[in-house]
Scaffold this active site. Structure first.
Site, PDB file in Angstrom:
ATOM      1  N   LYS A 124      15.094  -1.818  -8.941  1.00 16.94           N
ATOM      2  CA  LYS A 124      15.108  -0.980 -10.034  1.00 16.94           C
ATOM      3  C   LYS A 124      13.701  -0.130 -10.082  1.00 16.94           C
ATOM      4  O   LYS A 124      12.850  -0.689 -10.033  1.00 16.94           O
ATOM      5  CB  LYS A 124      15.145  -1.668 -11.277  1.00 16.94           C
ATOM      6  CG  LYS A 124      15.128  -0.631 -12.554  1.00 16.94           C
ATOM      7  CD  LYS A 124      16.546   0.007 -12.851  1.00 16.94           C
ATOM      8  CE  LYS A 124      16.279   0.969 -14.184  1.00 16.94           C
ATOM      9  NZ  LYS A 124      17.289   2.122 -14.091  1.00 16.94           N
ATOM     10  N   PHE A 125      13.627   1.201  -9.952  1.00 20.86           N
ATOM     11  CA  PHE A 125      12.278   1.719 -10.069  1.00 20.86           C
ATOM     12  C   PHE A 125      11.582   1.781 -11.507  1.00 20.86           C
ATOM     13  O   PHE A 125      12.462   2.144 -12.608  1.00 20.86           O
ATOM     14  CB  PHE A 125      12.402   3.248  -9.675  1.00 20.86           C
ATOM     15  CG  PHE A 125      11.282   3.861  -9.631  1.00 20.86           C
ATOM     16  CD1 PHE A 125      10.239   3.739  -8.840  1.00 20.86           C
ATOM     17  CD2 PHE A 125      11.077   5.016 -10.734  1.00 20.86           C
ATOM     18  CE1 PHE A 125       8.900   4.344  -8.776  1.00 20.86           C
ATOM     19  CE2 PHE A 125       9.699   5.998 -10.769  1.00 20.86           C
ATOM     20  CZ  PHE A 125       8.810   5.285  -9.516  1.00 20.86           C
ATOM     21  N   ARG A 128      -6.532 -12.801  -0.227  1.00 19.68           N
ATOM     22  CA  ARG A 128      -8.025 -12.547   0.132  1.00 19.68           C
ATOM     23  C   ARG A 128      -8.741 -12.288  -1.086  1.00 19.68           C
ATOM     24  O   ARG A 128      -8.433 -12.002  -2.087  1.00 19.68           O
ATOM     25  CB  ARG A 128      -7.979 -11.265   1.065  1.00 19.68           C
ATOM     26  CG  ARG A 128      -7.370 -10.044   0.186  1.00 19.68           C
ATOM     27  CD  ARG A 128      -7.712  -8.800   0.651  1.00 19.68           C
ATOM     28  NE  ARG A 128      -7.560  -7.804  -0.107  1.00 19.68           N
ATOM     29  CZ  ARG A 128      -6.127  -7.309  -0.317  1.00 19.68           C
ATOM     30  NH1 ARG A 128      -5.045  -7.773   0.535  1.00 19.68           N
ATOM     31  NH2 ARG A 128      -6.002  -6.250  -1.050  1.00 19.68           N
ATOM     32  N   ASN A 140      -1.748 -11.218  -2.800  1.00 20.66           N
ATOM     33  CA  ASN A 140      -2.887 -10.811  -1.967  1.00 20.66           C
ATOM     34  C   ASN A 140      -3.552 -12.240  -1.641  1.00 20.66           C
ATOM     35  O   ASN A 140      -4.048 -12.903  -2.506  1.00 20.66           O
ATOM     36  CB  ASN A 140      -3.825  -9.930  -2.353  1.00 20.66           C
ATOM     37  CG  ASN A 140      -3.357  -8.605  -2.787  1.00 20.66           C
ATOM     38  OD1 ASN A 140      -2.609  -8.217  -2.008  1.00 20.66           O
ATOM     39  ND2 ASN A 140      -3.547  -8.144  -3.897  1.00 20.66           N
ATOM     40  N   VAL A 196     -11.627  -6.248  -3.268  1.00 19.40           N
ATOM     41  CA  VAL A 196     -12.674  -5.132  -3.687  1.00 19.40           C
ATOM     42  C   VAL A 196     -13.396  -5.463  -4.955  1.00 19.40           C
ATOM     43  O   VAL A 196     -14.385  -5.429  -5.438  1.00 19.40           O
ATOM     44  CB  VAL A 196     -12.270  -3.808  -3.235  1.00 19.40           C
ATOM     45  CG1 VAL A 196     -13.341  -2.875  -3.684  1.00 19.40           C
ATOM     46  CG2 VAL A 196     -11.875  -3.692  -1.819  1.00 19.40           C
ATOM     47  N   LYS A 246      -7.232   2.488  -4.921  1.00 18.49           N
ATOM     48  CA  LYS A 246      -7.703   2.233  -6.501  1.00 18.49           C
ATOM     49  C   LYS A 246      -9.146   2.970  -6.392  1.00 18.49           C
ATOM     50  O   LYS A 246     -10.049   2.888  -5.385  1.00 18.49           O
ATOM     51  CB  LYS A 246      -7.872   0.807  -6.435  1.00 18.49           C
ATOM     52  CG  LYS A 246      -6.815  -0.104  -6.516  1.00 18.49           C
ATOM     53  CD  LYS A 246      -7.058  -1.701  -6.640  1.00 18.49           C
ATOM     54  CE  LYS A 246      -5.727  -2.291  -6.355  1.00 18.49           C
ATOM     55  NZ  LYS A 246      -5.837  -3.730  -5.950  1.00 18.49           N
ATOM     56  N   GLU A 258      -0.367  -9.510  -8.067  1.00 14.82           N
ATOM     57  CA  GLU A 258      -0.228  -8.261  -8.770  1.00 14.82           C
ATOM     58  C   GLU A 258       1.015  -7.924  -9.452  1.00 14.82           C
ATOM     59  O   GLU A 258       1.977  -8.535  -8.770  1.00 14.82           O
ATOM     60  CB  GLU A 258      -0.284  -7.190  -7.456  1.00 14.82           C
ATOM     61  CG  GLU A 258      -1.376  -7.031  -6.578  1.00 14.82           C
ATOM     62  CD  GLU A 258      -1.401  -5.863  -5.785  1.00 14.82           C
ATOM     63  OE1 GLU A 258      -2.197  -5.943  -5.051  1.00 14.82           O
ATOM     64  OE2 GLU A 258      -0.243  -5.437  -5.339  1.00 14.82           O
ATOM     65  N   GLY A 290       0.822  -1.379   0.000  1.00 17.30           N
ATOM     66  CA  GLY A 290      -0.007  -0.017  -0.111  1.00 17.30           C
ATOM     67  C   GLY A 290       0.793   1.327   0.036  1.00 17.30           C
ATOM     68  O   GLY A 290       0.338   2.223   0.384  1.00 17.30           O
ATOM     69  N   GLU A 317       3.232  -8.103  -5.485  1.00 22.88           N
ATOM     70  CA  GLU A 317       2.900  -8.843  -4.518  1.00 22.88           C
ATOM     71  C   GLU A 317       1.583  -9.769  -4.751  1.00 22.88           C
ATOM     72  O   GLU A 317       1.329  -9.991  -5.722  1.00 22.88           O
ATOM     73  CB  GLU A 317       2.203  -7.412  -3.518  1.00 22.88           C
ATOM     74  CG  GLU A 317       2.950  -6.663  -3.140  1.00 22.88           C
ATOM     75  CD  GLU A 317       2.070  -5.293  -2.179  1.00 22.88           C
ATOM     76  OE1 GLU A 317       1.028  -5.694  -1.865  1.00 22.88           O
ATOM     77  OE2 GLU A 317       2.760  -4.417  -1.797  1.00 22.88           O
TER      78      GLU A 317
END
Ligand code: MV4
Length: 448
Positions: free
Chosen positions: A201-202, A292, A290, A295, A237, A275, A164, A288
């Site tokens: 790395k960005f 669960r 998740n 939404v 989001k 993700e 997050g 990542e």
């Protein structure tokens, strides 16, 4: 199959779960704080138990009270929804210790995916593409500087306990590294009680595209295609859609197979999401996992004609999945309706809904717990519902969303509807040209 499920949540998701339970012939128990006494989830469940005062810490996060509510009502399973205790390893373990099936991940799985550096290492080992950077946690500023020199700037420091967006710092130049390191460590320690950082790395202007997964207790995992969640503001989001206007059938297949490989490597059971960041070259990288229901799950349900909550409950009860993957047959968009003022920095706007009229018609779905006369308490998140439209094409879905948004009447509070109306007319959004940075340059001031 379970006889009675306790829903350890509130709002629209509690209602969403109750609806499927009713269709499955499973009894339901709602839990509620004193602030939610008049909520629909309390009214629509077969039984309801008050679990404490308004603050979440004393109600929806109060593990002893929730377990007591399950014991008193003889519930054989607990559905945690999203947020609250849905990714709490201790709660998952306590449910198991009390002979209650937690409809979610095991404590081990939650811990494994909750530590972002170890989740990344696990996925890399499973062959899922990851972003170049440190192998695990950074030990020092010097080590970080060395790796940054190799992978080239800009780089990003991330909290291993994060998610997050908290505990993250972008570093554009070696001279900024030490300050970014200290700031990220301080922030992570304060937020998560853990100051472990890793380096990557960005990726400039990425898209956030996630793959929906379902796994059963018999070793099968399937993907249910993607959701594009790039339209975000401060890591919240606002709009999600499927299929993503950015990806090709080939990329969907590659991302889906990578996600399945990652989930199989950890013997994943239940519904989950991986993700990915997708860069301008359409290279994708694990971000990542998740563990669960999310939404935005309804857009997937609509385009593949599949009740994700029903299938989640079935696999939790030990049933097998078909094993096949699912591909979008339609186009769906979800707008999150929040009690917030988009013209004033999305400032929360709780209070009484004095008038409510909701849109309807073909291809329009509303998942919401609010009604005319309902008072939105100030204690919880500000999402009061989701408007989901489904049509044959993206163009038709955009038109339908505008039509549906324009039918909404919500008086007494401010909502994000005027923002959504403006976005549906935005040339960049309409063209499918958007990344996670899109809303940084959006003109919120000119919302009608
Ligand atoms: C990144 C990134 C660019 N490069 N990692 C934000 C939340 C956390 N889950 C990871 N995030 C990002 N990680 C690298 N290497 C950009 C983001 C990011 C972002 C990601 C998804 C959706 C919205 C975002 C907004 C800002 C930054």
């Amino acid at each position: 199959m379970f006889k009675k499920i306790l829903i350890a949540n509130r709002g629209e998701i509690a209602l969403r779960i109750i609806r499927t339970c009713k269709e499955m012939g499973v009894k339901t128990v709602a839990v509620y704080s004193t602030a939610d006494k008049e909520s629909l989830h309390v009214r629509f469940a077969d039984e309801a138990v008050c679990i404490g005062p308004p603050p979440s810490s004393q109600s929806y996060l109060n593990i002893p009270n929730i377990i007591a509510a399950a014991e008193i009502t003889n519930a054989d399973a607990i559905h945690p929804g999203y947020g609250f205790l849905s990714e709490n390893a201790e709660f998952s373990r306590i449910c198991a210790d009390n002979g209650i099936k937690f409809i979610g991940a095991s404590p081990e799985m939650i811990n494994q995916m909750g530590d972002k550096a170890s989740a990344k290492a696990t996925m890399k080992k499973a062959g899922v593409p990851t972003i170049p950077g440190s192998e695990g946690l950074l030990k020092s500023v010097e080590e970080g500087l060395k790796i940054a020199e190799q992978i080239k700037y800009p780089v990003i420091l991330k909290a291993t306990a994060g998610g997050g967006g908290r505990g993250m710092r972008i570093v554009k130049d070696p001279s900024e590294f030490e300050k970014a390191w200290n700031d990220a460590r301080t922030e992570s320690k304060a937020a998560f009680g853990n100051d472990g950082l890793y380096l990557e790395k960005f990726v400039v202007e990425p898209r956030h595209i996630e793959i929906q997964l379902i796994g059963d207790q018999h070793g099968q995992v399937a993907h249910l295609s993607e959701r594009d969640c790039s339209i975000q503001r401060r890591h919240q989001k606002l709009v999600e859609e499927t299929p993503s206007p950015f990806i090709t059938d080939e990329l969907r297949e590659n991302m889906g197979q990578a996600a399945i490989a990652g989930a199989k490597a950890i013997n994943y059971e239940g519904v989950g999401t991986i993700e990915f960041l997708v860069d301008a070259n359409r290279d994708f990288y694990f971000m990542e996992m998740n563990t669960r229901i999310q939404v935005e799950h309804p857009i997937t349900e609509e385009v593949i004609d599949y009740d994700l909550i029903k299938e989640q409950i079935k696999v939790a009860a030990g049933e097998k999945i078909t094993g096949k993957n699912y591909y979008p047959k339609m186009h769906a968009i979800e707008c999150r309706i929040n009690a917030e003022d988009p013209k004033n920095g999305f400032r929360p706007s709780p209070g009484k809904i004095t008038t409510l009229h909701t849109p309807g018609g073909h291809g329009v779905r509303i998942d919401s717990h609010v009604y005319s006369g309902y008072t939105i308490p100030p204690n919880y998140d500000s999402m009061i519902g989701k408007l989901i439209v489904t049509a044959q094409t993206r163009e038709e879905a955009l038109v339908k969303m505008k039509r549906a948004l324009s039918e909404f009447v919500i008086e007494g509070i401010k909502t994000t509807i005027p923002f959504h109306l403006k976005l549906m007319d935005d040339p960049g959004f309409k063209a499918g040209n958007f990344t996670t940075k899109y809303l940084e340059d959006f003109d919120f001031g000119s919302i009608e």
